[in-house]
Design a protein around this motif. Structure first.
Motif, mmCIF file in Angstrom:
data_model
loop_
_atom_site.group_PDB
_atom_site.id
_atom_site.type_symbol
_atom_site.label_atom_id
_atom_site.label_comp_id
_atom_site.label_asym_id
_atom_site.label_seq_id
_atom_site.Cartn_x
_atom_site.Cartn_y
_atom_site.Cartn_z
ATOM 1 N N GLN A 84 44.883 44.179 50.802
ATOM 2 C CA GLN A 84 44.149 43.215 51.618
ATOM 3 C C GLN A 84 42.802 42.927 50.953
ATOM 4 O O GLN A 84 42.082 43.854 50.604
ATOM 5 C CB GLN A 84 43.911 43.772 53.029
ATOM 6 N N ILE A 85 42.482 41.653 50.780
ATOM 7 C CA ILE A 85 41.235 41.260 50.116
ATOM 8 C C ILE A 85 40.574 40.141 50.903
ATOM 9 O O ILE A 85 41.242 39.209 51.330
ATOM 10 C CB ILE A 85 41.510 40.741 48.679
ATOM 11 N N ASN A 86 39.265 40.235 51.063
ATOM 12 C CA ASN A 86 38.486 39.118 51.586
ATOM 13 C C ASN A 86 37.977 38.362 50.361
ATOM 14 O O ASN A 86 37.125 38.880 49.629
ATOM 15 C CB ASN A 86 37.325 39.624 52.431
ATOM 16 N N LYS A 89 34.993 45.405 41.285
ATOM 17 C CA LYS A 89 35.562 46.030 40.087
ATOM 18 C C LYS A 89 37.057 46.223 40.274
ATOM 19 O O LYS A 89 37.519 46.581 41.360
ATOM 20 C CB LYS A 89 34.884 47.383 39.847
ATOM 21 N N TRP A 90 37.810 46.012 39.179
ATOM 22 C CA TRP A 90 39.271 46.093 39.207
ATOM 23 C C TRP A 90 39.789 46.826 37.984
ATOM 24 O O TRP A 90 39.209 46.758 36.909
ATOM 25 C CB TRP A 90 39.875 44.686 39.272
ATOM 26 N N THR A 91 40.916 47.516 38.155
ATOM 27 C CA THR A 91 41.585 48.209 37.062
ATOM 28 C C THR A 91 42.970 47.605 36.885
ATOM 29 O O THR A 91 43.729 47.489 37.854
ATOM 30 C CB THR A 91 41.717 49.714 37.369
ATOM 31 N N SER A 92 43.280 47.234 35.655
ATOM 32 C CA SER A 92 44.604 46.712 35.340
ATOM 33 C C SER A 92 45.594 47.870 35.291
ATOM 34 O O SER A 92 45.341 48.881 34.638
ATOM 35 C CB SER A 92 44.577 45.990 34.002
ATOM 36 N N VAL A 93 46.731 47.723 35.971
ATOM 37 C CA VAL A 93 47.755 48.766 35.978
ATOM 38 C C VAL A 93 48.427 48.850 34.615
ATOM 39 O O VAL A 93 48.752 49.939 34.142
ATOM 40 C CB VAL A 93 48.781 48.510 37.104
ATOM 41 N N SER A 94 48.630 47.710 33.944
ATOM 42 C CA SER A 94 49.203 47.719 32.589
ATOM 43 C C SER A 94 48.280 46.963 31.645
ATOM 44 O O SER A 94 48.446 45.773 31.427
ATOM 45 C CB SER A 94 50.604 47.118 32.563
ATOM 46 N N PRO A 95 47.279 47.669 31.111
ATOM 47 C CA PRO A 95 46.276 47.026 30.252
ATOM 48 C C PRO A 95 46.879 46.463 28.961
ATOM 49 O O PRO A 95 47.810 47.027 28.410
ATOM 50 C CB PRO A 95 45.302 48.153 29.916
ATOM 51 N N THR A 96 46.313 45.333 28.512
ATOM 52 C CA THR A 96 46.667 44.786 27.208
ATOM 53 C C THR A 96 45.386 44.711 26.380
ATOM 54 O O THR A 96 44.302 44.477 26.932
ATOM 55 C CB THR A 96 47.280 43.377 27.330
ATOM 56 N N HIS A 97 45.497 44.935 25.098
ATOM 57 C CA HIS A 97 44.355 44.912 24.173
ATOM 58 C C HIS A 97 43.251 45.874 24.629
ATOM 59 O O HIS A 97 42.066 45.571 24.497
ATOM 60 C CB HIS A 97 43.780 43.499 24.023
ATOM 61 N N LYS A 98 43.636 47.013 25.183
ATOM 62 C CA LYS A 98 42.706 48.042 25.671
ATOM 63 C C LYS A 98 41.796 47.541 26.791
ATOM 64 O O LYS A 98 40.807 48.171 27.119
ATOM 65 C CB LYS A 98 41.876 48.625 24.518
ATOM 66 N N LEU A 138 37.661 37.021 35.873
ATOM 67 C CA LEU A 138 37.539 38.451 35.598
ATOM 68 C C LEU A 138 37.018 38.626 34.183
ATOM 69 O O LEU A 138 37.492 37.957 33.261
ATOM 70 C CB LEU A 138 38.903 39.134 35.706
ATOM 71 N N GLU A 139 36.058 39.516 34.017
ATOM 72 C CA GLU A 139 35.529 39.800 32.679
ATOM 73 C C GLU A 139 35.879 41.236 32.312
ATOM 74 O O GLU A 139 35.597 42.169 33.073
ATOM 75 C CB GLU A 139 34.015 39.621 32.673
ATOM 76 N N SER A 153 46.297 36.874 43.032
ATOM 77 C CA SER A 153 47.000 37.768 42.108
ATOM 78 C C SER A 153 46.423 39.184 42.156
ATOM 79 O O SER A 153 47.107 40.148 41.838
ATOM 80 C CB SER A 153 46.988 37.212 40.687
ATOM 81 N N LEU A 154 45.165 39.332 42.579
ATOM 82 C CA LEU A 154 44.566 40.662 42.694
ATOM 83 C C LEU A 154 45.166 41.468 43.851
ATOM 84 O O LEU A 154 44.981 42.679 43.924
ATOM 85 C CB LEU A 154 43.052 40.553 42.888
ATOM 86 N N THR A 155 45.886 40.803 44.753
ATOM 87 C CA THR A 155 46.494 41.521 45.875
ATOM 88 C C THR A 155 47.739 42.293 45.462
ATOM 89 O O THR A 155 48.246 43.104 46.221
ATOM 90 C CB THR A 155 46.865 40.568 47.039
ATOM 91 N N SER A 156 48.246 42.063 44.257
ATOM 92 C CA SER A 156 49.451 42.750 43.782
ATOM 93 C C SER A 156 49.109 44.154 43.292
ATOM 94 O O SER A 156 48.498 44.329 42.238
ATOM 95 C CB SER A 156 50.094 41.957 42.643
ATOM 96 N N ALA A 157 49.530 45.154 44.061
ATOM 97 C CA ALA A 157 49.269 46.550 43.681
ATOM 98 C C ALA A 157 50.060 46.947 42.434
ATOM 99 O O ALA A 157 49.760 47.954 41.795
ATOM 100 C CB ALA A 157 49.606 47.477 44.843
#
Length: 73
Positions: free
Chosen positions: A5-7, A15-24, A46-47, A61-65
């Motif tokens: 859930q996001i407002n 701040k966000w963490t990618s579950v499957s990072p690309t290019h570190k 996103l930076e 798209s940020l709502t996808s766990a």
């Protein structure tokens, strides 16, 4: 598939963490919100913390766990 859930009005500088990072690129911060004529948030920028690359995507798209975790994990 679980959803977070996001407002969208409170996304700026979150701040966000990618579950499957690309290019570190694992950790991201929301640096900009794009709004339509009514002021509704439609996209966010996103930076990547590691190299300052920026990506624009629909805020929903940020709502996808499966892809994203809130905070830096």
């Amino acid at each position: 598939m679980s959803k977070t859930q996001i407002n969208p009005n409170k996304l700026l500088l979150s701040k966000w963490t990618s579950v499957s990072p690309t290019h570190k690129e694992k950790h991201f911060i929301v640096t900009e919100l794009m709004r339509d004529e009514e002021g509704t948030v439609i996209e966010c920028t996103l930076e990547a913390v590691i190299n300052r690359n920026s990506y624009t995507l629909p805020w929903q798209s940020l709502t996808s766990a499966v892809d994203w975790k809130q905070g830096w994990k």
